[in-house]
Scaffold this active site. Structure first.
Site, mmCIF file in Angstrom:
data_model
loop_
_atom_site.group_PDB
_atom_site.id
_atom_site.type_symbol
_atom_site.label_atom_id
_atom_site.label_comp_id
_atom_site.label_asym_id
_atom_site.label_seq_id
_atom_site.Cartn_x
_atom_site.Cartn_y
_atom_site.Cartn_z
ATOM 1 C CB CYS A 118 -0.921 0.023 1.217
ATOM 2 S SG CYS A 118 -1.866 -1.477 1.494
ATOM 3 C CG ASP B 52 -6.067 -1.823 8.656
ATOM 4 O OD1 ASP B 52 -5.174 -1.271 9.328
ATOM 5 O OD2 ASP B 52 -7.199 -1.348 8.527
ATOM 6 C CB CYS C 18 -2.294 1.191 4.614
ATOM 7 S SG CYS C 18 -3.232 -0.212 5.272
ATOM 8 C CG ASP C 19 -7.640 0.458 5.269
ATOM 9 O OD1 ASP C 19 -7.252 0.438 4.095
ATOM 10 O OD2 ASP C 19 -8.325 -0.441 5.775
ATOM 11 C CE LYS C 20 -8.375 1.819 10.322
ATOM 12 N NZ LYS C 20 -8.093 0.830 9.272
ATOM 13 C CB CYS D 297 -6.944 -3.670 -0.112
ATOM 14 S SG CYS D 297 -5.828 -4.315 1.144
ATOM 15 C CD GLU E 253 -10.454 -2.967 9.563
ATOM 16 O OE1 GLU E 253 -9.819 -3.839 8.938
ATOM 17 O OE2 GLU E 253 -10.652 -1.828 9.134
ATOM 18 C CB SER F 60 -11.997 -5.514 6.932
ATOM 19 O OG SER F 60 -11.468 -5.292 5.646
#
Length: 583
Positions: free
Chosen positions: A59, A91, A132-134, A204, A453, A478
């Site tokens: 990511c 994650d 990545c996500d956060k 992702c 998650e 997730s």
């Protein structure tokens, strides 16, 4: 070099001049000269490039290269770039382990570190490069908090993996774990999936949390429309990075700060985009947190209303067929925005490109014959991607995922677990069966701490082909999870929320239409004999987080004055907890 001890507030370098100008700042200039600045540079706006680059994850592993393009754009537009780095917690790697507790906490750490880097050096603007996500909501939170010129640049989606002729994403490997444990997939088959799903750089690939939030920030206007859509390995990514560098300098010269773009109207637009794209339930918490940092009145009920108004029009995983790279090829976020604008689902707002949202949408180029994006006249789902529901079990709300299933009501006996690990083992050994309501508690913001998650559990259920189950948790899900699942149950178990009172065998009813989660016992009587659960010990940053974090219904923020939880009055007292009434 200007030697004034003060600078005019409307100058593009007004903030950095406090560090670089005047005789008293000679020592500071000596450091900056050693780092490469020259006389002419001291009159330019200093632009921070805060990067979440790391080699631990696809990511973020390419973000160092993207920074070079951003740097070039800043220089070309008349700014002076300075680089900082901050962290990422991945994650996909930490999922199902104790490390996952660090994920949501990292959102606050990233936001705080951006603020400290920029304020500590009084920089004039900032580009946040995220993966990545956060890291994505964290960047927007920091910009909202500081209210200086800034934008968020997403590193882009990964391309699909391929097994035979089938394109796959990381979602398939989690489901393969469940299939392997059920004996439906052998070791070689599991390894074939493992080695195929992540072919290179990028986040992702489905409309999971990263791509959901990248789209949300583009529609919100704090990311340049189109920049986030370009996949990580696409050759055009370099041009987008340079454009971001140019745009931030333009915003500094124009005096346009972050709260010009982060408004109640733009947050509502972003929530509509999340719903219309079939996006992640995590967006509810992240949009609420961004609003809290900006001081904007916007909460979980606003997110629910967006889903009422906007059915799903994108056929994207986890509930659909396609990936973010397919959406890019079909016409991208511009096309989705155009659909929303034409249907009257969103309003026109400014964006960091310097153009309005509708002007950006007007440039959409739909690929002939594409089937990824439909229309509101013929949606993929006739409702939004999630709903916020309340009731005896969740007086302050829970977020239920609606993509990937057509269930409106579920009733069954509770199977209660006080950790994710216990629930996962029960699924793997066959202790959980069809018709059960799985309860995973003490995984909320304080209870975890960190609000993990539950993808490992939901994927294991799917891999074992256990379909007729529901899952409730005070933790999160997730973006890759799907099924009849509700998370963010508030108040959480660790603060004595009703979910802590549920026992094995209690009858749970989840009613999406009436927006309720109820249990067939007298909770007041049960509370009288309730012995509080001893939460897991925490130290260091985990202890700090537990001490300061607000509930999921308030965005799980750690700022001193979190917004009140939005609790609609349904005319039923059971929807309001004593704690909520006292507040």
């Amino acid at each position: 070099m200007t030697q004034d001890s003060t600078s005019e507030p409307n100058k593009p370098n007004a903030r950095s001049a406090a560090v670089t100008h005047g005789p008293n700042r000679a020592a500071a200039r000596s450091y900056l000269r050693a780092a490469g600045m020259q006389d002419a540079d001291f009159d330019k706006p200093m632009i921070g490039i805060v990067n979440t680059w790391s080699t631990v994850t696809p990511c973020n592993m390419h973000l160092d290269r993207l920074a070079k393009d951003v740097r070039a754009g800043i220089v070309a537009a008349g700014g002076y770039p300075v680089d900082f780095n901050t962290i990422v917690v991945t994650d996909g790697i930490s999922m199902g382990t104790a490390g996952m507790k660090a994920s949501l906490i990292s959102r606050e750490v990233v936001a705080d570190s951006i603020e400290l880097a920029i304020e500590g050096h009084q920089l004039d603007g900032v580009v946040c490069i995220v993966g990545c996500d956060k890291t994505i909501p964290a960047a927007a939170m920091a910009l909202a908090r500081m209210d200086i010129p800034g934008l968020v640049y997403y590193g882009g989606t990964i391309m699909p993996g391929v097994i035979g002729t089938k394109e796959v994403s990381v979602q398939e490997v989690f489901e393969a774990i469940g299939a392997h444990s059920a004996g439906a997939l052998d070791d070689a088959g599991l390894k074939a999936v493992e080695t195929a799903v992540c072919p290179g750089a990028g986040a992702c690939g489905g409309q999971f949390t990263a791509n959901t939030m990248a789209m949300a920030l583009s529609v919100m206007g704090i990311s340049p429309m189109g920049a986030n859509d370009v996949p990580a390995v696409d050759p055009n990514k370099a041009a987008e990075g340079e454009r971001c560098g140019r745009l931030i300098v333009e915003r500094v010269f124009a005096g346009d700060t972050a709260r010009k773009y982060i408004t109640r109207a733009s947050l509502k637009n972003a929530a509509v985009a999340v719903s219309a794209s079939g996006g992640s339930t995590n967006a509810v918490m992240h949009l609420t947190a961004i609003a809290a940092e900006a001081g904007v009145e916007f909460g979980v009920e606003d997110c629910h209303q967006a889903c009422v108004e906007a059915p799903v029009i994108c056929d994207l995983k986890p509930g659909g067929r396609f990936l973010a790279s397919h959406l890019f090829a079909a016409g991208g976020t511009r096309l989705v925005t155009q659909r929303m604008a034409e249907a009257g689902k969103i309003v026109n707002t400014p964006t960091v490109s310097g153009r309005s949202l509708f002007a950006e949408a007007g440039d959409a180029e739909e690929t002939p014959g594409q089937v990824v994006v439909t229309s509101f006249d013929a949606p993929v789902m006739d409702r939004g991607s999630f709903a916020v529901i309340y009731g005896d079990v969740a007086p302050e709300g829970a977020v239920i995922k609606l993509t990937g299933h057509k269930v409106d009501k579920f009733e069954g006996p509770a199977c209660v677990f006080d950790s994710e690990e216990d629930a996962f083992h029960a699924v793997q050994d066959g202790s959980v069966g069809e018709g059960d309501v799985i309860i995973i508690r003490y995984e909320g913001p304080k209870g975890g701490p960190g609000m993990r998650e539950m993808l490992q559990v939901t994927a294991a259920l799917k891999g074992r082909k256990i379909d007729n189950v529901a899952l409730l948790t005070d933790g999160r899900f997730s973006g890759a999870s799907y099924g009849f699942v509700a998370g963010h149950v508030s108040p959480e178990a660790a603060v004595g929320g009703p979910i802590a009172l549920i026992r094995d065998g209690d009858r749970i009813t989840i009613d999406v239409t009436n927006r309720r989660i109820d249990v067939n016992v007298d909770l007041a009587t049960r509370r009288a004999g309730f012995t509080p659960h001893v939460v897991r010990p925490a130290r260091g940053v985990f202890a700090k987080y537990r001490a300061s974090v607000a509930s999921a219904a308030q965005g799980a923020v750690t700022i001193p004055n979190p917004p009140p939880a939005q609790i609609p009055d349904f005319g039923q007292a059971s929807h309001k907890s004593t704690a909520a009434q006292d507040a």
